[in-house]
Design an enzyme around this catalytic site. Structure first.
Site, short mmCIF file in Angstrom:
data_model
loop_
_atom_site.label_atom_id
_atom_site.label_comp_id
_atom_site.label_asym_id
_atom_site.label_seq_id
_atom_site.Cartn_x
_atom_site.Cartn_y
_atom_site.Cartn_z
N ASP A 7 66.09 45.50 34.46
CA ASP A 7 65.27 46.30 33.53
C ASP A 7 65.74 46.29 32.08
O ASP A 7 64.93 46.41 31.18
CB ASP A 7 65.21 47.77 34.02
CG ASP A 7 63.77 48.24 34.13
OD1 ASP A 7 62.88 47.40 34.01
OD2 ASP A 7 63.57 49.45 34.32
N CYS B 194 43.61 53.39 42.10
CA CYS B 194 44.62 53.77 41.10
C CYS B 194 43.95 54.13 39.78
O CYS B 194 44.35 55.10 39.12
CB CYS B 194 45.65 52.67 40.90
SG CYS B 194 44.95 51.07 40.51
N CYS C 48 47.61 54.02 45.90
CA CYS C 48 47.35 52.65 46.37
C CYS C 48 47.38 52.58 47.90
O CYS C 48 48.33 53.03 48.53
CB CYS C 48 48.41 51.72 45.78
SG CYS C 48 48.16 50.01 46.23
N CYS D 283 44.17 57.97 38.03
CA CYS D 283 44.92 58.21 36.79
C CYS D 283 44.30 59.37 36.03
O CYS D 283 43.13 59.33 35.65
CB CYS D 283 44.92 56.94 35.93
SG CYS D 283 45.72 57.21 34.34
N CYS E 219 55.41 59.77 36.28
CA CYS E 219 54.16 59.99 37.00
C CYS E 219 54.03 58.90 38.06
O CYS E 219 54.26 57.73 37.78
CB CYS E 219 53.00 59.93 36.01
SG CYS E 219 51.36 59.90 36.74
S1 SF4 Z 1 44.95 47.96 45.78
FE1 SF4 Z 1 46.33 49.40 44.77
S2 SF4 Z 1 46.71 48.47 42.75
FE2 SF4 Z 1 44.89 47.46 43.60
S3 SF4 Z 1 43.17 48.66 42.80
FE3 SF4 Z 1 43.69 49.53 44.80
S4 SF4 Z 1 45.08 51.22 44.30
FE4 SF4 Z 1 44.99 49.88 42.50
S1 SF4 Z 2 51.73 56.49 35.59
FE1 SF4 Z 2 50.21 58.18 35.68
S2 SF4 Z 2 49.32 58.27 33.65
FE2 SF4 Z 2 50.37 56.29 33.78
S3 SF4 Z 2 48.81 54.87 34.47
FE3 SF4 Z 2 49.77 55.65 36.33
S4 SF4 Z 2 48.53 57.44 36.95
FE4 SF4 Z 2 48.02 56.93 34.82
#
Ligand code: SF4
Ligand code: SF4
Length: 328
Positions: A135, A209, A263, A213, A256
């Site tokens: 990293d 995902c 997923c 968010c 977060c």
């Molecule tokens: S498989 Fe996972 S990364 Fe791909 S769109 Fe769905 S939640 Fe997002």
């Molecule tokens: S870490 Fe949280 S705020 Fe950032 S993209 Fe993922 S769900 Fe959205």
């Protein structure tokens, strides 16, 4: 047993869950262009370091002279104890991203990688050089991990392994040793396919995902807008968090996990099986009042071995105040 197999076996003994090997060439044009466009369009927010060392970031051979191979490794960090340790405490608490409830993975993994390089040196007859990356080195690690066959990059911009999901610490060893490379899971990863979209077909029609968010940081075009990302804002950003995002943070005190946990690949992922990396269940939810009463010395002592120390006490208190205001 071949050299590659011995290295993978040793990596597994050291506690890594996945290992793949790729060559030390630059990442493909598609990934390179995606990164360049993302930076050009300002989605890296104030992460100025992302603009520096672009050539090194896309080309592991620029980080080690005569580099031939990159060994990509992953350690699954899905916590074992989510349910039994999140209590319904009466006092207001702030959530901490799962990875930060472990000891600082940079230090832990660096130690394990050093053990692995010592082992490789002991089984090779020629002088070998290594560059350890966890990293802190500029490197497009997800693109390399994808090329080494560890998974694919999903719409949440994380590397997703079909068995382990995306809660994976990634690390790399760049080496002058020439090793047989593994095949990527997604054939496009190997091609210099400039027209490739940011999102891999591994996501199929899923959009969970993006829908999960809270701030819209995951854009419909598959790019992350860091300026809206709670993870970036609560950990790396040091100024006042914009009002419109702060109101959507809920009680996220540090980081977060929402897009990772949404997923479907994560849902049935096994838990971390590495008992050597220390996990602190008490850090999953921390009293906000406690954070607000800490002084510098207490903060340094309490979080000495934690990634939380990287954000600094002022930013952590800023986050705690936002969480308290959102909980009212
Ligand atoms: S498989 Fe996972 S990364 Fe791909 S769109 Fe769905 S939640 Fe997002
Ligand atoms: S870490 Fe949280 S705020 Fe950032 S993209 Fe993922 S769900 Fe959205």
């Amino acid at each position: 047993m071949g050299l590659e197999k011995k290295i993978k076996q040793k990596a597994s003994e050291l506690g890594f869950d996945i290992v793949g090997i790729t060559d030390a060439s630059a990442i493909g044009a598609a990934h390179r262009n995606l990164l360049a466009d993302w930076l050009k369009d300002g989605f890296a927010a104030n992460m100025n370091y992302m603009h520096r060392n672009f050539e090194k970031r896309i080309n592991p051979a620029k980080l080690l002279e005569n580099a031939e191979s990159v060994i990509c490794l992953g350690l699954n960090y899905k916590p074992k104890s989510r349910k039994q340790n999140i209590t319904d405490k009466k006092e207001p608490t702030g959530k901490v991203a799962d990875y930060a409830c472990y000891e600082d993975y940079h230090n832990f993994i660096k130690g394990q990688l050093r053990n692995l390089t010592e082992f490789i040196t002991s089984i090779t007859s020629q002088p070998v050089k290594f560059k350890i990356c966890v990293d802190s080195v500029p490197l497009a690690e997800r693109a390399l991990a994808e090329r080494a066959g560890l998974g694919f990059i999903g719409k949440n911009r994380m590397l997703i392994n079909s068995q382990l999901g995306s809660q994976i610490f990634l690390a790399e060893i760049i080496t002058t040793l020439k090793l047989k490379k593994d095949k990527p899971i997604m054939p496009d990863s190997e091609k210099n396919n400039e027209s490739r979209k940011p999102v891999e077909p591994g996501c199929l029609n899923c959009n969970r995902c993006v829908d999960a968010c809270p701030t819209g940081a995951l854009r419909p075009d598959g790019r992350l807008d860091a300026e809206k990302c709670i993870s970036y804002l609560t950990i790396e950003y040091k100024k006042q968090i914009p009002y419109e995002v702060a109101g959507k943070m809920g009680n996220r005190l540090f980081g977060c996990d929402r897009c990772l946990l949404a997923c479907p690949y994560q849902k049935n992922a096994p838990c971390c099986k590495n008992d050597r990396i220390k996990f602190y269940p008490d850090r999953m939810e921390i009293s906000l009042q406690h954070i607000l009463t800490l002084n510098d010395a207490d903060f340094k002592t309490e979080f000495a071995d934690s990634p939380i120390k990287r954000t600094g006490l002022d930013a952590l208190k800023r986050n705690a105040k936002i969480c308290l205001s959102n909980l009212k």
